[in-house]
Design a protein around this motif. Sequence first.
Motif, PDB file in Angstrom:
ATOM      1  N   ALA A 126       0.873  -1.376   0.018  1.00 25.91           N
ATOM      2  CA  ALA A 126      -0.081   0.089   0.076  1.00 25.91           C
ATOM      3  C   ALA A 126       0.850   1.132   0.080  1.00 25.91           C
ATOM      4  O   ALA A 126       0.392   2.256  -0.389  1.00 25.91           O
ATOM      5  N   VAL A 127       2.124   1.116   0.261  1.00 24.10           N
ATOM      6  CA  VAL A 127       3.087   2.327   0.494  1.00 24.10           C
ATOM      7  C   VAL A 127       3.068   3.344  -0.713  1.00 24.10           C
ATOM      8  O   VAL A 127       2.952   4.307  -0.583  1.00 24.10           O
ATOM      9  N   PRO A 128       3.377   2.672  -1.941  1.00 18.86           N
ATOM     10  CA  PRO A 128       3.439   3.707  -3.287  1.00 18.86           C
ATOM     11  C   PRO A 128       2.309   4.452  -3.478  1.00 18.86           C
ATOM     12  O   PRO A 128       2.344   5.310  -4.169  1.00 18.86           O
ATOM     13  N   TRP A 129       0.950   4.013  -2.787  1.00 16.48           N
ATOM     14  CA  TRP A 129      -0.168   4.714  -3.046  1.00 16.48           C
ATOM     15  C   TRP A 129      -0.461   6.106  -2.375  1.00 16.48           C
ATOM     16  O   TRP A 129      -1.398   6.637  -2.275  1.00 16.48           O
ATOM     17  N   LEU A 130       0.266   6.176  -1.275  1.00 12.81           N
ATOM     18  CA  LEU A 130       0.125   7.161  -0.297  1.00 12.81           C
ATOM     19  C   LEU A 130       0.612   8.450  -0.700  1.00 12.81           C
ATOM     20  O   LEU A 130       1.763   8.456  -1.411  1.00 12.81           O
ATOM     21  N   SER A 131       0.177   9.555  -0.334  1.00 13.73           N
ATOM     22  CA  SER A 131       0.864  10.893  -0.319  1.00 13.73           C
ATOM     23  C   SER A 131       0.500  11.818   0.676  1.00 13.73           C
ATOM     24  O   SER A 131       0.289  11.312   1.856  1.00 13.73           O
ATOM     25  N   THR A 132       0.593  13.144   0.540  1.00 15.58           N
ATOM     26  CA  THR A 132       0.642  14.164   1.624  1.00 15.58           C
ATOM     27  C   THR A 132      -0.591  13.972   2.461  1.00 15.58           C
ATOM     28  O   THR A 132      -1.734  13.921   1.899  1.00 15.58           O
ATOM     29  N   GLY A 133      -0.430  13.788   3.700  1.00 14.33           N
ATOM     30  CA  GLY A 133      -1.794  13.781   4.553  1.00 14.33           C
ATOM     31  C   GLY A 133      -2.165  12.563   4.784  1.00 14.33           C
ATOM     32  O   GLY A 133      -2.946  12.430   5.749  1.00 14.33           O
ATOM     33  N   ASP A 134      -1.733  11.359   4.326  1.00 14.07           N
ATOM     34  CA  ASP A 134      -2.294  10.008   4.438  1.00 14.07           C
ATOM     35  C   ASP A 134      -1.491   9.432   5.683  1.00 14.07           C
ATOM     36  O   ASP A 134      -1.022   8.373   5.672  1.00 14.07           O
ATOM     37  N   THR A 135      -1.796  10.121   6.834  1.00 12.19           N
ATOM     38  CA  THR A 135      -1.337   9.688   8.162  1.00 12.19           C
ATOM     39  C   THR A 135      -1.834   8.582   8.811  1.00 12.19           C
ATOM     40  O   THR A 135      -1.177   7.645   9.391  1.00 12.19           O
ATOM     41  N   THR A 136      -3.208   8.542   8.646  1.00 12.09           N
ATOM     42  CA  THR A 136      -4.036   7.396   9.262  1.00 12.09           C
ATOM     43  C   THR A 136      -3.779   5.997   8.434  1.00 12.09           C
ATOM     44  O   THR A 136      -3.484   5.177   9.158  1.00 12.09           O
ATOM     45  N   ALA A 137      -3.605   6.252   7.165  1.00  7.23           N
ATOM     46  CA  ALA A 137      -3.270   4.834   6.531  1.00  7.23           C
ATOM     47  C   ALA A 137      -1.988   4.552   6.681  1.00  7.23           C
ATOM     48  O   ALA A 137      -1.652   3.184   6.751  1.00  7.23           O
ATOM     49  N   PHE A 138      -0.921   5.530   6.880  1.00  9.67           N
ATOM     50  CA  PHE A 138       0.528   4.871   6.939  1.00  9.67           C
ATOM     51  C   PHE A 138       0.385   4.363   8.512  1.00  9.67           C
ATOM     52  O   PHE A 138       1.307   3.504   8.656  1.00  9.67           O
ATOM     53  N   ALA A 139      -0.277   4.958   9.497  1.00 11.08           N
ATOM     54  CA  ALA A 139      -0.385   4.511  10.742  1.00 11.08           C
ATOM     55  C   ALA A 139      -0.773   2.899  10.809  1.00 11.08           C
ATOM     56  O   ALA A 139      -0.247   2.061  11.520  1.00 11.08           O
ATOM     57  N   ILE A 140      -1.626   2.579   9.861  1.00 10.66           N
ATOM     58  CA  ILE A 140      -2.046   1.205   9.549  1.00 10.66           C
ATOM     59  C   ILE A 140      -1.048   0.512   9.055  1.00 10.66           C
ATOM     60  O   ILE A 140      -1.021  -0.730   9.630  1.00 10.66           O
ATOM     61  N   VAL A 141      -0.445   0.965   8.144  1.00 10.82           N
ATOM     62  CA  VAL A 141       0.516   0.117   7.583  1.00 10.82           C
ATOM     63  C   VAL A 141       1.768  -0.114   8.701  1.00 10.82           C
ATOM     64  O   VAL A 141       2.369  -1.222   8.699  1.00 10.82           O
ATOM     65  N   CYS A 142       2.046   0.923   9.394  1.00 10.23           N
ATOM     66  CA  CYS A 142       3.165   0.672  10.734  1.00 10.23           C
ATOM     67  C   CYS A 142       2.733  -0.297  11.726  1.00 10.23           C
ATOM     68  O   CYS A 142       3.360  -1.237  12.058  1.00 10.23           O
ATOM     69  N   ALA A 143       1.414  -0.618  11.657  1.00  9.77           N
ATOM     70  CA  ALA A 143       0.718  -1.259  12.827  1.00  9.77           C
ATOM     71  C   ALA A 143       0.745  -3.004  12.326  1.00  9.77           C
ATOM     72  O   ALA A 143       1.360  -3.768  12.815  1.00  9.77           O
ATOM     73  N   LEU A 144       0.663  -2.926  10.951  1.00 13.90           N
ATOM     74  CA  LEU A 144       0.595  -4.341  10.322  1.00 13.90           C
ATOM     75  C   LEU A 144       2.159  -4.669  10.162  1.00 13.90           C
ATOM     76  O   LEU A 144       2.452  -5.877  10.390  1.00 13.90           O
ATOM     77  N   THR A 145       2.876  -3.769   9.852  1.00 22.92           N
ATOM     78  CA  THR A 145       4.423  -4.125   9.656  1.00 22.92           C
ATOM     79  C   THR A 145       5.007  -4.528  10.971  1.00 22.92           C
ATOM     80  O   THR A 145       5.864  -5.361  10.934  1.00 22.92           O
ATOM     81  N   GLY A 146       4.735  -4.047  11.958  1.00 20.59           N
ATOM     82  CA  GLY A 146       5.158  -3.990  13.185  1.00 20.59           C
ATOM     83  C   GLY A 146       4.623  -5.306  13.795  1.00 20.59           C
ATOM     84  O   GLY A 146       5.346  -5.986  14.550  1.00 20.59           O
TER      85      GLY A 146
END
Length: 418
Positions: free
Chosen positions: A293-313
């Motif tokens: 999902a990371v390549p689809w993220l852009s400015t302000g997508d903090t919530t989506a990236f937080a989910i990515v961090c939780a899953l990769t964690g």
Amino acid sequence: MRTWQYGLLGAPLAFLSLPLYVALPRYYAEHYALALSSLGLLLLLTRLLDASLDPFIGRWVDRLFAQSTLRAWRVAVVGAIAVGIGFAALWMPWHMGSTALWLWLGVMLVCTYIGFSIVAMVHMTWAARWGGSPQAQAAWVSAREGAALLGVIAASLLPLWLGYAALSITLMLLLCIGLLCLKRTAHLHAASPVATHSLPPAPPLPRPWQLPAFNALLVVFLFNGTASAIPATLLPFFVRDTLNAPSWEPAFLLIYFVAAGLGMPLWLRLIGRWGLARVWMLGMATSVLAFCAVPWLSTGDTTAFAIVCALTGLALGADLAVPGALLTHLIHRSGLGQQAEGSFFGWWTSANKLNLALASGLALPLLEWSGYVTARRTDTDQLALALSYGLLPCLFKLVALALLWAGARRHPVLKGLS
């Protein structure tokens, strides 16, 4: 009680790693205007030197343990002093010219790396010499890595309040506490079933790389570790230049490591049912799915990236609990327990540092060669970050997963079953 006493030393070692491997490249690029390609080359060279020394340090640690556990502990204390001096100096360079700054950075990195290697090697060998089932070894490794998670969480938060220079004092305090607690478990070696087992003398011992199963496991560890080290190196760049959310960086790190800690009991439970290799493969697959999902993220997508961090964690929990336990399982199944753990861990940590060297030596020059400029945020910059931070780790993870699957079929010991 003895589990956490052993594991506690993992906290300062991990506390050191986060600023050293994640924050330092960005710090010197921003504060001292060092070119990313040159910085990446220096990090690559110093980490390669560090990695090349680990097999020798591992054999030395074996000889120390053969003399006495206390002697090995005393050497770890000396290593901790070197770590404290080198780490503090990295964040407090004198006012100097460009050439002197490069020399200062290189020398202090080597000092810190070597001290770290000595302490970490003694710590890992300490538990491996107790032996036990795959589940028991996974518990010891999880205690060490669980403490490590607490260390990286502290390292992600404290710079906001103390600054990097003050972290050196905190690091030394944690090292002292961890080493004192480790010493309290020294008597367990005398009571260990592996320690009291009479082993016939078998000189010369085979080298770790003479065992095909170890070579197969080491290659998996190398690819998987590189997949994790690349995003660790590029995280500050991605958060600031793609998400444009620098204030969120500590929160993302906190989510990542807390998820790893909370997920570790789940992985330990699964190990008892499925074995070490299957659990590790599941963790790798989880990480790949999240990073897609990371390549689809852009400015302000903090919530989506937080989910990515939780899953990769969550996936990180498997990376922390399984590989070290699988290595110890392999050592004792090969009949080399209480004889050559340090040699095995020497090559193991060498591969781990090679991961970090490859991450900085590949990712940072790749960014600069692709036209990336820090804080510019053009389409070219975003594409370069998306490919380097998101897709490249997925490729390495998939290769590691395939290699582990193939290796477990060729070498049943790599399945990690009781």
